[in-house]
Scaffold this motif. Structure first.
Motif, PDB file in Angstrom:
ATOM      1  N   PHE A  26       0.749  -1.481   0.206  1.00 24.80           N
ATOM      2  CA  PHE A  26       0.381   0.088  -0.135  1.00 24.80           C
ATOM      3  C   PHE A  26       0.704   1.361   0.312  1.00 24.80           C
ATOM      4  O   PHE A  26       1.517   1.282   0.555  1.00 24.80           O
ATOM      5  N   HIS A  27       0.584   2.361  -0.607  1.00 24.20           N
ATOM      6  CA  HIS A  27       0.921   3.809  -0.759  1.00 24.20           C
ATOM      7  C   HIS A  27      -0.087   4.292  -0.582  1.00 24.20           C
ATOM      8  O   HIS A  27       1.258   6.232   0.437  1.00 24.20           O
ATOM      9  N   TYR A  28      -1.496   4.270  -0.584  1.00 15.46           N
ATOM     10  CA  TYR A  28      -1.996   5.533   0.113  1.00 15.46           C
ATOM     11  C   TYR A  28      -2.648   4.683   1.142  1.00 15.46           C
ATOM     12  O   TYR A  28      -3.109   3.791   1.281  1.00 15.46           O
ATOM     13  N   TYR A  29      -3.074   6.528   2.020  1.00  9.44           N
ATOM     14  CA  TYR A  29      -4.506   5.403   3.121  1.00  9.44           C
ATOM     15  C   TYR A  29      -5.768   5.792   2.482  1.00  9.44           C
ATOM     16  O   TYR A  29      -5.849   3.649   3.241  1.00  9.44           O
ATOM     17  N   TRP A  30      -6.176   6.116   1.929  1.00 14.36           N
ATOM     18  CA  TRP A  30      -7.254   5.238   1.476  1.00 14.36           C
ATOM     19  C   TRP A  30      -7.624   3.399   0.896  1.00 14.36           C
ATOM     20  O   TRP A  30      -7.764   2.861   0.966  1.00 14.36           O
ATOM     21  N   GLN A  31      -6.477   2.776   1.204  1.00 13.49           N
ATOM     22  CA  GLN A  31      -5.562   1.580   0.030  1.00 13.49           C
ATOM     23  C   GLN A  31      -6.099   0.715   1.531  1.00 13.49           C
ATOM     24  O   GLN A  31      -6.727  -0.117   1.671  1.00 13.49           O
ATOM     25  N   TYR A  32      -6.202   1.387   2.933  1.00 10.93           N
ATOM     26  CA  TYR A  32      -6.116   0.785   4.214  1.00 10.93           C
ATOM     27  C   TYR A  32      -7.395   0.903   4.761  1.00 10.93           C
ATOM     28  O   TYR A  32      -7.872   0.269   5.326  1.00 10.93           O
ATOM     29  N   GLY A  33      -8.068   2.342   4.168  1.00 11.33           N
ATOM     30  CA  GLY A  33      -9.799   2.171   4.510  1.00 11.33           C
ATOM     31  C   GLY A  33     -10.470   1.274   3.991  1.00 11.33           C
ATOM     32  O   GLY A  33     -11.450   0.655   4.166  1.00 11.33           O
ATOM     33  N   VAL A  34      -9.606   0.716   2.486  1.00  7.96           N
ATOM     34  CA  VAL A  34     -10.588  -0.461   1.416  1.00  7.96           C
ATOM     35  C   VAL A  34     -10.172  -1.861   2.696  1.00  7.96           C
ATOM     36  O   VAL A  34     -11.341  -2.785   2.723  1.00  7.96           O
ATOM     37  N   ILE A  35     -10.073  -1.975   3.748  1.00  5.16           N
ATOM     38  CA  ILE A  35      -9.203  -3.218   3.850  1.00  5.16           C
ATOM     39  C   ILE A  35      -9.893  -3.506   5.380  1.00  5.16           C
ATOM     40  O   ILE A  35     -10.715  -3.804   5.590  1.00  5.16           O
ATOM     41  N   THR A  36     -10.026  -2.027   5.874  1.00  2.00           N
ATOM     42  CA  THR A  36     -10.236  -1.881   7.052  1.00  2.00           C
ATOM     43  C   THR A  36     -11.941  -2.044   6.989  1.00  2.00           C
ATOM     44  O   THR A  36     -12.688  -2.636   7.259  1.00  2.00           O
ATOM     45  N   PHE A  37     -12.397  -1.550   5.093  1.00  2.00           N
ATOM     46  CA  PHE A  37     -14.421  -1.405   5.359  1.00  2.00           C
ATOM     47  C   PHE A  37     -14.746  -2.892   4.891  1.00  2.00           C
ATOM     48  O   PHE A  37     -15.765  -3.355   5.138  1.00  2.00           O
ATOM     49  N   PHE A  38     -13.850  -3.630   4.358  1.00  2.00           N
ATOM     50  CA  PHE A  38     -13.684  -5.394   3.910  1.00  2.00           C
ATOM     51  C   PHE A  38     -14.085  -5.858   5.366  1.00  2.00           C
ATOM     52  O   PHE A  38     -14.850  -6.509   5.617  1.00  2.00           O
ATOM     53  N   PHE A  39     -12.937  -5.498   6.725  1.00  2.00           N
ATOM     54  CA  PHE A  39     -13.096  -6.540   7.245  1.00  2.00           C
ATOM     55  C   PHE A  39     -14.428  -6.241   8.314  1.00  2.00           C
ATOM     56  O   PHE A  39     -15.024  -7.074   8.961  1.00  2.00           O
ATOM     57  N   ILE A  40     -15.250  -4.293   8.623  1.00  2.00           N
ATOM     58  CA  ILE A  40     -15.949  -4.290   9.122  1.00  2.00           C
ATOM     59  C   ILE A  40     -17.123  -5.446   8.805  1.00  2.00           C
ATOM     60  O   ILE A  40     -18.221  -5.554   9.180  1.00  2.00           O
ATOM     61  N   GLY A  41     -17.212  -5.257   6.943  1.00  2.00           N
ATOM     62  CA  GLY A  41     -18.289  -5.998   6.468  1.00  2.00           C
ATOM     63  C   GLY A  41     -18.246  -7.512   7.094  1.00  2.00           C
ATOM     64  O   GLY A  41     -19.528  -7.801   7.379  1.00  2.00           O
ATOM     65  N   LEU A  42     -16.997  -8.048   6.813  1.00  2.00           N
ATOM     66  CA  LEU A  42     -16.566 -10.054   7.411  1.00  2.00           C
ATOM     67  C   LEU A  42     -17.408  -9.435   8.670  1.00  2.00           C
ATOM     68  O   LEU A  42     -18.034 -10.561   9.570  1.00  2.00           O
ATOM     69  N   LEU A  43     -17.128  -8.179   9.750  1.00  2.00           N
ATOM     70  CA  LEU A  43     -17.244  -8.849  11.139  1.00  2.00           C
ATOM     71  C   LEU A  43     -18.652  -8.484  11.025  1.00  2.00           C
ATOM     72  O   LEU A  43     -19.770  -9.432  12.011  1.00  2.00           O
ATOM     73  N   ALA A  44     -19.618  -7.760  10.461  1.00  2.00           N
ATOM     74  CA  ALA A  44     -21.369  -7.435  10.659  1.00  2.00           C
ATOM     75  C   ALA A  44     -21.717  -8.442  10.203  1.00  2.00           C
ATOM     76  O   ALA A  44     -23.138  -8.784  10.429  1.00  2.00           O
ATOM     77  N   LEU A  45     -21.569  -9.337   9.222  1.00  2.00           N
ATOM     78  CA  LEU A  45     -22.050 -10.398   8.362  1.00  2.00           C
ATOM     79  C   LEU A  45     -21.869 -11.672   8.598  1.00  2.00           C
ATOM     80  O   LEU A  45     -22.380 -12.940   8.251  1.00  2.00           O
ATOM     81  N   GLU A  46     -20.593 -11.914   9.241  1.00  2.00           N
ATOM     82  CA  GLU A  46     -20.129 -13.008   9.974  1.00  2.00           C
ATOM     83  C   GLU A  46     -19.906 -13.252  10.912  1.00  2.00           C
ATOM     84  O   GLU A  46     -19.285 -15.345  10.782  1.00  2.00           O
ATOM     85  N   PHE A  47     -19.655 -12.873  11.419  1.00  2.00           N
ATOM     86  CA  PHE A  47     -19.316 -12.582  13.019  1.00  2.00           C
ATOM     87  C   PHE A  47     -20.396 -12.611  13.695  1.00  2.00           C
ATOM     88  O   PHE A  47     -21.270 -11.912  13.480  1.00  2.00           O
ATOM     89  N   THR A  48     -20.796 -13.793  14.826  1.00  2.00           N
ATOM     90  CA  THR A  48     -21.656 -13.649  15.844  1.00  2.00           C
ATOM     91  C   THR A  48     -21.541 -12.295  16.714  1.00  2.00           C
ATOM     92  O   THR A  48     -20.309 -11.877  17.011  1.00  2.00           O
ATOM     93  N   LYS A  49     -22.798 -11.772  17.568  1.00  2.00           N
ATOM     94  CA  LYS A  49     -22.485 -10.795  18.721  1.00  2.00           C
ATOM     95  C   LYS A  49     -21.583 -11.400  19.398  1.00  2.00           C
ATOM     96  O   LYS A  49     -19.926 -10.534  19.911  1.00  2.00           O
ATOM     97  N   GLU A  50     -21.212 -12.395  19.734  1.00  2.00           N
ATOM     98  CA  GLU A  50     -19.821 -13.586  20.729  1.00  2.00           C
ATOM     99  C   GLU A  50     -19.236 -13.074  20.887  1.00  2.00           C
ATOM    100  O   GLU A  50     -18.029 -13.061  21.094  1.00  2.00           O
ATOM    101  N   GLN A  51     -18.791 -13.261  19.168  1.00  2.00           N
ATOM    102  CA  GLN A  51     -17.280 -13.870  18.530  1.00  2.00           C
ATOM    103  C   GLN A  51     -17.209 -13.027  18.590  1.00  2.00           C
ATOM    104  O   GLN A  51     -15.647 -12.266  18.695  1.00  2.00           O
ATOM    105  N   ARG A  52     -17.725 -10.819  18.280  1.00  2.00           N
ATOM    106  CA  ARG A  52     -17.224  -9.510  18.197  1.00  2.00           C
ATOM    107  C   ARG A  52     -16.944  -9.036  19.537  1.00  2.00           C
ATOM    108  O   ARG A  52     -15.382  -8.539  18.980  1.00  2.00           O
ATOM    109  N   GLN A  53     -17.262  -9.484  20.323  1.00  2.00           N
ATOM    110  CA  GLN A  53     -17.840  -9.362  21.514  1.00  2.00           C
ATOM    111  C   GLN A  53     -16.070  -9.954  22.342  1.00  2.00           C
ATOM    112  O   GLN A  53     -15.260  -9.480  22.478  1.00  2.00           O
TER     113      GLN A  53
END
Length: 255
Positions: A26-53
């Motif tokens: 990565f060379h730009y901050y927006w690239q980290y933002g894309v990965i972070t957005f992807f990870f947040i989506g993964l947490l919201a869709l694929e992880f249960t509430k207990e797993q997020r905790q």
């Protein structure tokens, strides 16, 4: 049960490694933002509430290690300086390294939450089996991973048990001097180490008795197969690489 549990352990393991290595391009901050957005989506869709905790209860570890590294880097100049004061300098690379370590820890913790030690161990064994073109048949590497993961949990449980027993016998510990409390707490390591060594010896004897030594052929790696969700994930990762290269190339051309 979420969809990620249907994925092969190799897919989850290699995806974690991919994102970890991918961040170093990565060379730009927006690239980290894309990965972070992807990870947040993964947490919201694929992880249960207990797993997020379970994931975010390690927030101290997630922030402490990157912050410690960031503080150490303040004494060095690592690229374009964003802020400076005396001997301290904050650079763009320092911030990028901080974000990388935070994301790396999140990826690793997410992997351990969604993957059992047994599944992870068999996945690593299957990868070795594939890379050696079927010449690797042993059980040594998978068993080491399983034992290490199990032994860590055993060590934590033993420490809690010994600490509780110590508190029952030393009810006046709070009134003691802090140096004495520190010394007495350090002495707790003696019974913990002895108990842990005894358990490690019992595990070793049991493994030898059951034939888990001399690279015994105990795992049928040929039975571990990929399914269509795994190939879908690999395809998405390939598209992510191609898209990132295209955006960076055209962005540099128009800059």
């Amino acid at each position: 049960m979420s969809r990620t549990f249907k994925l092969d352990g190799r897919t989850k393991f290699l995806t974690c490694i991919f994102f970890t290595l991918f961040m170093f391009s990565f060379h730009y901050y927006w690239q980290y933002g894309v990965i972070t957005f992807f990870f947040i989506g993964l947490l919201a869709l694929e992880f249960t509430k207990e797993q997020r905790q379970q994931l975010f209860q390690h927030w101290k570890l997630i922030l402490f290690l990157p912050s410690l590294n960031l503080f150490a880097n303040l004494f060095f100049v690592n690229g374009r300086v964003l802020w400076s004061w005396g001997w301290l300098t904050l650079t763009e690379l320092d911030i990028q390294i901080f974000v990388r370590i935070v994301l790396l820890l999140l990826f690793a913790l997410a992997l351990t939450i969604k993957t059992t030690p047994q599944e992870l161990a068999l996945s690593v064994g299957k990868i070795c089996h594939s890379l050696t073109f079927g010449h690797y048949h042993g059980s040594g590497l998978p068993l080491v991973i399983i034992i290490m993961a199990t032994f860590i949990n055993e060590f934590q449980e033993t420490f809690i048990t010994v600490k509780q027993a110590y508190k029952l016998r030393a009810s006046n510990q709070a009134a003691a001097h802090w140096g004495k409390r520190l010394t007495e707490t350090a002495l707790l390591l003696q019974p913990i180490i002895l108990i842990s060594m005894k358990k490690a010896g019992q595990v070793a004897d049991a493994l030898i008795a059951k034939g888990y030594h001399n690279q015994a052929h105990l795992f049928n790696y040929q039975a571990i197969k990929y399914h269509w969700p795994d190939w879908l994930i690999y395809g998405l990762l390939l598209l992510l690489v191609v898209g990132n290269l295209a955006i960076v190339h055209f962005g540099s051309a128009f800059a």
